[in-house]
Design an enzyme around this catalytic site. Structure first.
Site, PDB file in Angstrom:
ATOM      1  CB  THR A   1      41.616  35.376  41.006  1.00 30.49           C
ATOM      2  OG1 THR A   1      42.764  34.593  41.775  1.00 30.49           O
ATOM      3  CG2 THR A   1      42.291  36.247  40.063  1.00 30.49           C
TER       4      THR A   1
ATOM      5  NE  ARG B   1      50.239  30.066  45.296  1.00 29.95           N
ATOM      6  CZ  ARG B   1      49.135  30.445  44.567  1.00 29.95           C
ATOM      7  NH1 ARG B   1      48.596  31.664  44.860  1.00 29.95           N
ATOM      8  NH2 ARG B   1      48.085  29.693  43.646  1.00 29.95           N
TER       9      ARG B   1
ATOM     10  N   GLY C   1      50.792  32.857  42.302  1.00 27.98           N
ATOM     11  CA  GLY C   1      49.889  31.989  41.626  1.00 27.98           C
ATOM     12  C   GLY C   1      49.986  32.323  40.180  1.00 27.98           C
ATOM     13  CG  ASP C   2      46.445  30.975  37.630  1.00 31.77           C
ATOM     14  OD1 ASP C   2      46.190  31.581  38.593  1.00 31.77           O
ATOM     15  OD2 ASP C   2      45.699  30.734  37.052  1.00 31.77           O
TER      16      ASP C   2
ATOM     17  CB  THR D   1      39.496  32.180  39.179  1.00 36.17           C
ATOM     18  OG1 THR D   1      38.303  31.137  38.824  1.00 36.17           O
ATOM     19  CG2 THR D   1      39.280  33.382  38.468  1.00 36.17           C
ATOM     20  N   GLY D   2      41.251  30.034  40.429  1.00 37.33           N
ATOM     21  CA  GLY D   2      41.250  28.691  41.153  1.00 37.33           C
ATOM     22  C   GLY D   2      42.905  28.323  41.374  1.00 37.33           C
TER      23      GLY D   2
ATOM     24  N   GLY E   1      46.142  28.028  40.824  1.00 35.49           N
ATOM     25  CA  GLY E   1      47.059  28.546  39.830  1.00 35.49           C
ATOM     26  C   GLY E   1      48.135  27.603  39.317  1.00 35.49           C
TER      27      GLY E   1
END
Ligand code: ASP
Length: 325
Positions: free
Chosen positions: A165, A193, A195-196, A216-217, A219
């Site tokens: 991200t 889907r 993510g965060d 990041t990573g 989520g």
């Protein structure tokens, strides 16, 4: 003043720093920087050049947050537009809503004249084709895409290559704090889907009174732990920026089952102090920072915190890699 971004933000941080130096508002400087990352095809996880989902379509997520009003704008699963961060900004500026998804987000982007674009770059198209040829059964190929996708979701791409991200956090000369995020999410994700990155409170949160956090990573982990909001709340409760991040990392230790992988937590406080921790990260994980007095932004290593060691069953499994990076 400070501007903090993850490694993916390299192509945008110089512009954001220049705009902050010129006295521009944090949110404007962030939007300008994130747009450059979205246009940088070498960044394989943001904007054009990002990874597609299991159907080969690039779905983009992004958000902004103005820490002085606590207004936010976010889009999820946006297809066909070059700059999700700007669409997110306009959600904040023009609508009484905070988050638009899918067709509604695309409709809004078209309505306000946002720039359309082909998001699937050649390298991503080829990587997707390699995955399709290598993993999809002949029977499913014959009926594609009208097949169950769940089995393919488990065997996607290496999580350390297939996702990232860009996140930007800034404190401007007037003392305002803001955040911005943009991502194509995971490569080979299940369609739809999120993510965060578009989930305020999980992937990003800004409050000019205390500070900001953006992640990041995986989520899936920060959504469950409410990480970005937690970090800012811990600062409100009096913790230093480093202590607040470490407290949020402790919250993650309570996650049972589900996906446990890498999460990098970037945080600044209202005085411009910063701290970045890569949970389950690698020594190669770096971030970028610019502070007044620095001629150029600097790349620095993240502090690595392992939370998987005591729970080996939660270590990310090695998956096949269909990317060419
Ligand atoms: N946090 C992003 C997501 O979950 C991806 C990433 O940063 O690796 O979509």
């Amino acid at each position: 003043m400070i501007i903090l971004t993850n490694n993916e933000g390299k192509s945008g941080i110089g512009t954001t720093a220049r705009l902050l130096r010129e006295g521009r508002a944090a949110l404007d400087a962030i939007e300008a920087g994130v747009r450059l990352v979205e246009d940088d095809e070498t960044v394989r996880t943001v904007g054009r050049g990002g990874w597609p989902n299991l159907l080969g379509e690039v779905e983009l997520d992004g958000s902004v947050m103005d820490g002085s009003t606590l207004r936010t704008g976010a889009v999820g699963g946006l297809k066909g537009f070059r700059h999700p961060v700007s669409v997110a900004r306009q959600v904040m500026e023009r609508l009484p809503h905070e988050l638009l998804i899918g067709d509604g987000a695309a409709r809004f982007a078209a309505e306000i004249g946002e720039e359309r674009g082909e998001l699937l770059a050649d390298h991503s198209r080829k990587a997707y084709q390699r995955w399709f040829d290598g993993e999809v059964s002949p029977a499913d190929r014959a009926n594609w895409p009208d097949v169950p996708l769940t089995p393919y979701c488990q065997n996607a791409v290496d999580p350390e290559i297939g996702k990232d991200t860009t996140v930007f956090l800034a404190l401007d000369a007037a003392g305002h704090i803001a955040t911005g995020t943009s991502t194509s999410g995971w490569g080979w994700k299940y369609p739809g889907r999120l993510g965060d990155s578009p989930i305020i409170g999980a992937g990003a949160y800004a409050d000019t009174r205390y500070g900001a956090c953006a992640c990041t990573g995986a989520g899936e982990m920060t959504i469950r732990a409410g990480t970005a909001r937690a970090v800012v709340l811990y600062m409100k409760m009096g913790m230093s920026v480093e202590r607040a991040v470490k407290e949020a990392v402790d919250d993650m230790r309570a996650l049972k089952g589900g996906l446990i992988s890498r999460v990098t937590i970037h945080a600044i406080d209202a005085r411009g102090t910063h701290y970045v921790a890569a949970v389950n990260g690698l020594p190669t994980n770096h971030y970028w920072v610019w502070l007044p007095g620095m001629p150029e932004p600097e790349s620095r290593p993240c502090e690595i915190i392992q939370i998987s060691e005591d729970r080996p069953q939660d270590k990310p499994t090695a998956m096949k890699v269909y990317t060419d990076v």
